[in-house]
Design an enzyme around this catalytic site. Structure first.
Site, PDB file in Angstrom:
ATOM      1  N   HIS A  29       0.860  -1.184   0.000  1.00 48.37           N
ATOM      2  CA  HIS A  29       0.000   0.000   0.000  1.00 48.37           C
ATOM      3  C   HIS A  29       0.896   1.233   0.000  1.00 48.37           C
ATOM      4  O   HIS A  29       1.591   1.503   0.986  1.00 48.37           O
ATOM      5  CB  HIS A  29      -0.919  -0.002   1.221  1.00 48.37           C
ATOM      6  N   GLU A  67       1.266   3.903   2.960  1.00 53.33           N
ATOM      7  CA  GLU A  67       1.689   3.451   4.288  1.00 53.33           C
ATOM      8  C   GLU A  67       3.211   3.515   4.369  1.00 53.33           C
ATOM      9  O   GLU A  67       3.910   2.512   4.484  1.00 53.33           O
ATOM     10  CB  GLU A  67       1.135   2.050   4.555  1.00 53.33           C
ATOM     11  N   GLU A  87       1.333  -4.175  11.662  1.00 52.40           N
ATOM     12  CA  GLU A  87       0.694  -2.873  11.484  1.00 52.40           C
ATOM     13  C   GLU A  87       1.337  -1.852  12.430  1.00 52.40           C
ATOM     14  O   GLU A  87       1.452  -2.092  13.624  1.00 52.40           O
ATOM     15  CB  GLU A  87      -0.801  -2.957  11.801  1.00 52.40           C
ATOM     16  N   HIS A 102       2.938  -3.048   7.239  1.00 50.68           N
ATOM     17  CA  HIS A 102       1.885  -2.113   6.842  1.00 50.68           C
ATOM     18  C   HIS A 102       1.850  -0.920   7.787  1.00 50.68           C
ATOM     19  O   HIS A 102       2.466  -0.916   8.847  1.00 50.68           O
ATOM     20  CB  HIS A 102       0.508  -2.803   6.883  1.00 50.68           C
TER      21      HIS A 102
END
Length: 573
Positions: A243, A246, A413, A339
């Site tokens: 992504h 990010e 994350e 991420h």
């Protein structure tokens, strides 16, 4: 204050990039900077000058509301009509000490960390040159709210903030998170290839080419071996930046690489015991054009790991194929995809587990994140971790790799905001914090895979059992099928027994607390990775974008296997 939305015909449009339409050739030209943009500015006035036509930049339109107030619209991901979160733009012709207000009007998510203390990032070229100050948080009177811009049933949300520029006639940049571009990665890889020591145990290869013919790199890291010792080494697979918006995931990856390529004893042990396969940037096209989530196919690549459409999702297809080949040669002890998270604070993981796990508790998928939480207690939150496999996530990297047979398959994350733990409570993460997560990842891997103390193993077994029993509730494992990373859009769904019981603060108090406690950013230019020990040269990020999107219609991949990489990687043209 909630500034009202300025509809068409209201205010003065001072910056405008052409709207994307369905004609692919038109979009290619616009991204390459060949089509006209509109910016009205007369000599002698104090109107700010905006620009975002540089690598990873994102800004579509600016309306001047009054002398010191501007309304901004972000560009959606190419070939989509949604995904507006990442912003990165330049502002010049500044006046110091004046009360400016910026309002971004086309966010699509009802909840945001800007409601919970997060502040935008500012970089001043003058401060970088004169005072060695890099990216830092800015903004007062920050408000995130629903506006009246919605059409056709779609709701839009605004982010507004006030601030003062530090210098007259300065050139400044604003960003959602610390930028890390494709050029940053290439510069980093060049430094590795030129290092006579690191290049011996870190081999840089071409995994494949993207739709726009940019190189997707894969690094193989392990110490030179003798005899059959290398064949016995287990593998660790790490990926990042599927992504584009990010960016914090790239800073964590940089921290990991700095550690594993270092000369410490722990790094030597890890390289002696494992073969690391690292793909630091899965979506270079999206990164270059300033997308938030998608590739140039207009798709979320982290939902395409089950797809066989090699010509549309080459980096995903070749990653999965590479992992299959590695599994034929050796055991893979861990897979992790890095991420960023836009809804929750702290660092945490999503894992996978069945109702009946293997009998050996040391190999339970909750053990590795538990160790990471012990090593990094002020940033990594084990209670925020989730281990349920949902149907909506079956196309993600972690679930596909888990079903291929990798028991320890994770999505890591990291909040784009900061921590709510320990001494770092109510502070933003900076790049040094993010890099430290990569360092701690290595430490946890060492503890997890190279144990040498029985007491330590017993502690891991006991903690894993207790924590697994205490964290098995449906509340903790709720993970909606949102469009935010491999993650939930809901805010911190923590079981009541784990609640710290702190009092709720008002939004203004949260931003004030973050402002007082947040450490000042170190020096470094917007487009250059700053060293933690020394100032770097301040190079403008306004590089010519060599991304040749006219090649997007080509479906032929030249790289069917990993190929050696030239010592000086360049942007694919």
């Amino acid at each position: 204050m909630k500034p009202s939305y300025q509809a068409a015909g209201e205010g003065t449009v001072i910056y405008l990039t052409e709207e994307a339409n369905k004609d692919s050739g038109f979009v290619y030209s616009r991204v390459r900077g060949l089509s006209p943009s509109k910016q009205i500015h007369e000599n002698g006035d104090n109107t700010l000058i905006f620009e975002a036509r540089f690598e990873s930049g994102n800004l579509q339109k600016v309306v001047k509301v009054n002398e010191f107030e501007y309304q901004l619209t972000l560009r959606t991901d190419l070939y989509t009509s949604k995904y507006t979160q990442w912003y990165y733009f330049q502002v010049s012709n500044t006046q110091a000490g004046m009360p400016y207000r910026f309002t971004i009007v086309n966010f699509t998510k009802p909840n945001s960390l800007y409601k919970r203390g997060m502040r935008p990032l500012l970089y001043s070229e003058a401060d970088a040159k004169k005072h060695n100050v890099g990216w830092r948080r800015t903004g007062n009177e920050i408000k995130y709210y629903r506006n009246s811009a919605g059409q056709g049933g779609r709701q839009y949300f605004s982010l507004t903030w006030t601030f003062q520029f530090p210098h007259n006639r300065d050139t400044c940049y604003f960003a959602h998170c610390y930028p890390y571009t494709y050029s940053n990665l290439q510069d980093y890889l060049v430094s590795i290839s030129k290092d006579p020591v690191k290049s011996k145990f870190c081999k840089i290869h071409v995994l494949c080419h993207s739709l726009a013919r940019n190189i997707v790199y894969v690094l193989t890291i392990t110490n030179p071996h003798e005899g059959d010792t290398e064949a016995k080494r287990k593998a660790v697979i790490l990926t990042a930046r599927v992504h584009p918006g990010e960016t914090n995931s790239s800073w964590i990856m940089k921290g990991f690489l700095d550690y594993i390529l270092g000369n410490s004893g722990n790094a030597q042990v890890l390289r002696d015991n494992f073969v690391f396969k690292v793909i630091p940037m899965l979506n270079p096209d999206g990164v270059i054009v300033g997308n938030h989530r998608c590739s140039l196919a207009g798709q979320d690549l982290n939902r395409k790991y089950k797809s066989n459409l090699k010509e549309f999702y080459p980096s995903i297809w070749y990653t999965r194929n590479m992992i299959k080949r590695v599994m034929e040669e050796r055991d893979i002890i861990l897979y992790c995809d890095f991420h960023g998270h836009n809804r929750k604070k702290n660092v945490f993981v999503y894992g996978c587990e069945r109702k009946q796990q293997a009998k050996a508790p040391t190999w339970h998928p909750r053990v590795f994140p538990l160790l990471l939480s012990k090593i990094c207690p002020d940033k990594f939150s084990f209670p925020d971790c989730r281990f349920r496999v949902q149907k909506s996530k079956e196309g993600t990297g972690r679930v596909v790799m888990w079903k291929m047979g990798i028991s320890n398959s994770y999505t890591l994350e990291a909040s784009v905001c900061g921590s709510k733990l320990g001494q770092r409570r109510s502070t933003h993460f900076n790049t040094r914090d993010l890099e430290s997560v990569g360092h701690h990842f290595c430490d946890a891997l060492l503890d997890y895979c190279v144990p040498n103390v029985k007491e330590h193993e017993e502690m891991v077994k006991q903690q894993a059992k207790v924590t697994s029993e205490g964290l098995n509730s449906d509340v903790l494992d709720r993970d909606s099928s949102s469009q935010t990373s491999d993650s939930s859009d809901s805010c911190d769904l923590v079981a009541p027994q784990l609640n710290l019981g702190t009092k709720t603060q008002g939004i203004e108090m949260l931003h004030q607390t973050f402002q007082e406690l947040d450490p000042v950013g170190r020096a470094g230019s917007p487009g250059v990775i700053a060293d933690s020990q020394a100032a770097q040269e301040h190079v403008s990020p306004l590089k010519v974008n060599k991304l040749a999107l006219a090649h997007c219609d080509s479906t032929e991949q030249r790289a069917h296997t990993e190929q050696p990489c030239a010592s000086s990687p360049v942007v694919g043209v």
